[in-house]
Design a protein around this motif. Sequence first.
Motif, PDB file in Angstrom:
ATOM      1  N   VAL A  89      -8.551   5.286  -3.411  1.00 30.72           N
ATOM      2  CA  VAL A  89      -8.009   6.481  -4.171  1.00 30.72           C
ATOM      3  C   VAL A  89      -9.243   7.610  -4.013  1.00 30.72           C
ATOM      4  O   VAL A  89      -8.888   8.777  -3.538  1.00 30.72           O
ATOM      5  N   VAL A  90     -10.576   7.126  -3.936  1.00 29.62           N
ATOM      6  CA  VAL A  90     -11.623   8.199  -3.525  1.00 29.62           C
ATOM      7  C   VAL A  90     -12.316   7.909  -2.581  1.00 29.62           C
ATOM      8  O   VAL A  90     -12.465   6.940  -2.134  1.00 29.62           O
ATOM      9  N   TRP A 123     -16.830   3.637  -4.195  1.00 29.74           N
ATOM     10  CA  TRP A 123     -15.490   3.000  -3.911  1.00 29.74           C
ATOM     11  C   TRP A 123     -15.294   3.333  -2.388  1.00 29.74           C
ATOM     12  O   TRP A 123     -14.883   2.470  -1.622  1.00 29.74           O
ATOM     13  N   GLN A 167      -1.159   6.383  -6.935  1.00 31.01           N
ATOM     14  CA  GLN A 167      -2.072   5.382  -6.841  1.00 31.01           C
ATOM     15  C   GLN A 167      -1.480   3.895  -7.433  1.00 31.01           C
ATOM     16  O   GLN A 167      -1.765   2.831  -6.990  1.00 31.01           O
ATOM     17  N   SER A 192      -8.169  -0.715  -6.901  1.00 30.91           N
ATOM     18  CA  SER A 192      -8.300  -1.071  -8.233  1.00 30.91           C
ATOM     19  C   SER A 192      -7.493  -1.987  -8.754  1.00 30.91           C
ATOM     20  O   SER A 192      -6.283  -1.631  -8.779  1.00 30.91           O
ATOM     21  N   ILE A 200      -7.013  -1.671 -11.904  1.00 29.65           N
ATOM     22  CA  ILE A 200      -6.348  -1.068 -12.690  1.00 29.65           C
ATOM     23  C   ILE A 200      -4.879  -0.387 -11.885  1.00 29.65           C
ATOM     24  O   ILE A 200      -3.814  -0.525 -12.628  1.00 29.65           O
ATOM     25  N   ASN A 201      -4.955  -0.087 -10.768  1.00 30.08           N
ATOM     26  CA  ASN A 201      -3.983   0.754 -10.035  1.00 30.08           C
ATOM     27  C   ASN A 201      -2.745  -0.372  -9.670  1.00 30.08           C
ATOM     28  O   ASN A 201      -1.687  -0.241  -9.620  1.00 30.08           O
ATOM     29  N   ASN A 243     -15.622  -0.264  -8.755  1.00 33.83           N
ATOM     30  CA  ASN A 243     -15.492   1.133  -9.439  1.00 33.83           C
ATOM     31  C   ASN A 243     -16.485   1.383 -10.584  1.00 33.83           C
ATOM     32  O   ASN A 243     -17.559   2.172 -10.401  1.00 33.83           O
ATOM     33  N   ARG A 279     -15.977   1.942 -17.409  1.00 34.49           N
ATOM     34  CA  ARG A 279     -15.362   3.300 -17.660  1.00 34.49           C
ATOM     35  C   ARG A 279     -15.763   3.660 -18.998  1.00 34.49           C
ATOM     36  O   ARG A 279     -15.620   3.132 -20.034  1.00 34.49           O
ATOM     37  N   ARG A 299      -6.316  11.640 -20.423  1.00 31.62           N
ATOM     38  CA  ARG A 299      -5.586  11.228 -19.349  1.00 31.62           C
ATOM     39  C   ARG A 299      -6.114   9.769 -19.123  1.00 31.62           C
ATOM     40  O   ARG A 299      -7.185   9.437 -19.156  1.00 31.62           O
ATOM     41  N   VAL A 351      -4.607   6.060 -16.665  1.00 31.56           N
ATOM     42  CA  VAL A 351      -4.012   5.537 -15.525  1.00 31.56           C
ATOM     43  C   VAL A 351      -3.645   4.180 -15.768  1.00 31.56           C
ATOM     44  O   VAL A 351      -4.129   3.290 -16.361  1.00 31.56           O
ATOM     45  N   TRP A 365      -4.948  10.268 -10.276  1.00 35.29           N
ATOM     46  CA  TRP A 365      -6.313  10.912 -10.336  1.00 35.29           C
ATOM     47  C   TRP A 365      -6.131  12.157  -9.689  1.00 35.29           C
ATOM     48  O   TRP A 365      -6.520  13.243  -9.953  1.00 35.29           O
ATOM     49  N   GLU A 402     -11.275   8.953 -19.043  1.00 30.44           N
ATOM     50  CA  GLU A 402     -12.222   7.648 -18.854  1.00 30.44           C
ATOM     51  C   GLU A 402     -12.385   7.215 -17.415  1.00 30.44           C
ATOM     52  O   GLU A 402     -11.419   7.372 -16.798  1.00 30.44           O
ATOM     53  N   ASN A 403     -13.586   7.256 -16.958  1.00 28.71           N
ATOM     54  CA  ASN A 403     -13.823   6.833 -15.661  1.00 28.71           C
ATOM     55  C   ASN A 403     -15.372   6.601 -15.427  1.00 28.71           C
ATOM     56  O   ASN A 403     -16.288   6.879 -16.481  1.00 28.71           O
ATOM     57  N   ASP A 421     -13.931  -1.876 -13.870  1.00 25.59           N
ATOM     58  CA  ASP A 421     -12.844  -1.788 -13.043  1.00 25.59           C
ATOM     59  C   ASP A 421     -13.300  -2.229 -11.639  1.00 25.59           C
ATOM     60  O   ASP A 421     -13.969  -1.777 -10.678  1.00 25.59           O
TER      61      ASP A 421
HETATM   62  O1  X2X Z   1      -7.797   7.296 -11.214  1.00 26.85           O
HETATM   63  C1  X2X Z   1      -8.924   6.980 -11.706  1.00 26.85           C
HETATM   64  O2  X2X Z   1      -9.262   7.112 -12.964  1.00 26.85           O
HETATM   65  C2  X2X Z   1      -9.653   5.926 -10.794  1.00 26.85           C
HETATM   66  C3  X2X Z   1     -10.027   6.997  -9.666  1.00 26.85           C
HETATM   67  O3  X2X Z   1     -10.988   5.710 -11.386  1.00 26.85           O
HETATM   68  C4  X2X Z   1      -8.751   4.976 -10.332  1.00 26.85           C
HETATM   69  O4  X2X Z   1      -8.202   5.044  -9.377  1.00 26.85           O
HETATM   70  C5  X2X Z   1      -8.727   3.963 -11.208  1.00 26.85           C
END
Ligand code: X2X
Length: 337
Positions: A33-34, A40, A74, A92, A94-95, A147, A150, A171, A173, A194, A210-211, A237
């Motif tokens: 993602v990043v 990451w 993602q 991740s 999460i994704n 990651n 968060r 926001r 995800v 993201w 949150e991140n 994460d």
């Molecule tokens: O989208 C997000 O918040 C990030 C970059 O942390 C993830 O891909 C889970």
Amino acid sequence: MRILKLALLAGLAAVTALPAAAEYKEEYKISTVVPAPFPWGIAAEKWAELVGERTDGRIKMKVYPGAQLVSGDQTKEFTAMRRGVIDMAVGSTINWSPQVKELNIFSLPFLMPDYAAIDALTQGPVGEQLFEILRDNEVVPLAWAENGYREVSNSKHPIRTPDDLKGLKMRVVGSPLFNDTFTALGANPTQMSWADAKPALTTGAVDGQENPLSVFTIAKMQDIGQKNLTMWHYVADPLIFALNKDVWESFTPEDQEIVMQAAKDAGAHGIEVARKGLTGDDNSAVEEVAALGVEVIELTPEERQAFVDATRGVYADWKEKIGPDLVNQAEESIANR
Ligand code: X2X
């Protein structure tokens, strides 16, 4: 005689190298993602670099950040990798949790109180079982990276109590677990990728997000109005290095070993980078963000407990959905860490 022998050896080497080289693709695409310099992206780049070096360029891997291989969505990355649209990913949990419900375990609110607890899961029987589940899904998992914890930020006011989240547009995800957690806290969560998050924060379409702290600082969230940051460590994460099964099976056993070891080494490096300035006596990552004019709130144990209490119902509900045996195992691993 000696020259003849050398020529013979070189010929042999060429013959043995040929079948593998012929089968390999020009390039293997790694989804993230990043990009670097986020920890990451650094982990993914390191993987590609180590594999390139250790296979003398036989296997060329390239990082495609921004979830661009799935048009920025993602939460479609796992399916794309399973189907072979994506060769590999550093992804991740999460994704991937919309497809692999057990991966929601890392997003159970307030399950993992510290880094040793994250390690107790990823490096213990829970990690083993999750890798087994991924293998059952035609994906080959190799190693973990991170990651991070968060933390919650917003543009309106400091968050010290669950009440402070009331009515905030957040926001989120991942799977519906995130909606449930923020709804339980009285906030108004919206799922978005993201790619859409930064514009939404910039225009004020959402108030907060949150991140991990590294994502906050590298994405310069202080410049898009995120002036209040609460260090509540509610979820963390982990990232997983994985490949499509057919891609994995196309590699020789020797190259499989190299790709796996490189993922482990890149993961260890990525975890070190992700935790820099956040562990032990070194609080420099938090000090740096405060120096940018962000109000950083560190909760007392009592203040944090109020958030734990407010999300117990969500925890219980999702413990059932994820699988009580797996969550019991996680609780045990954490208690014995
Ligand atoms: O989208 C997000 O918040 C990030 C970059 O942390 C993830 O891909 C889970």
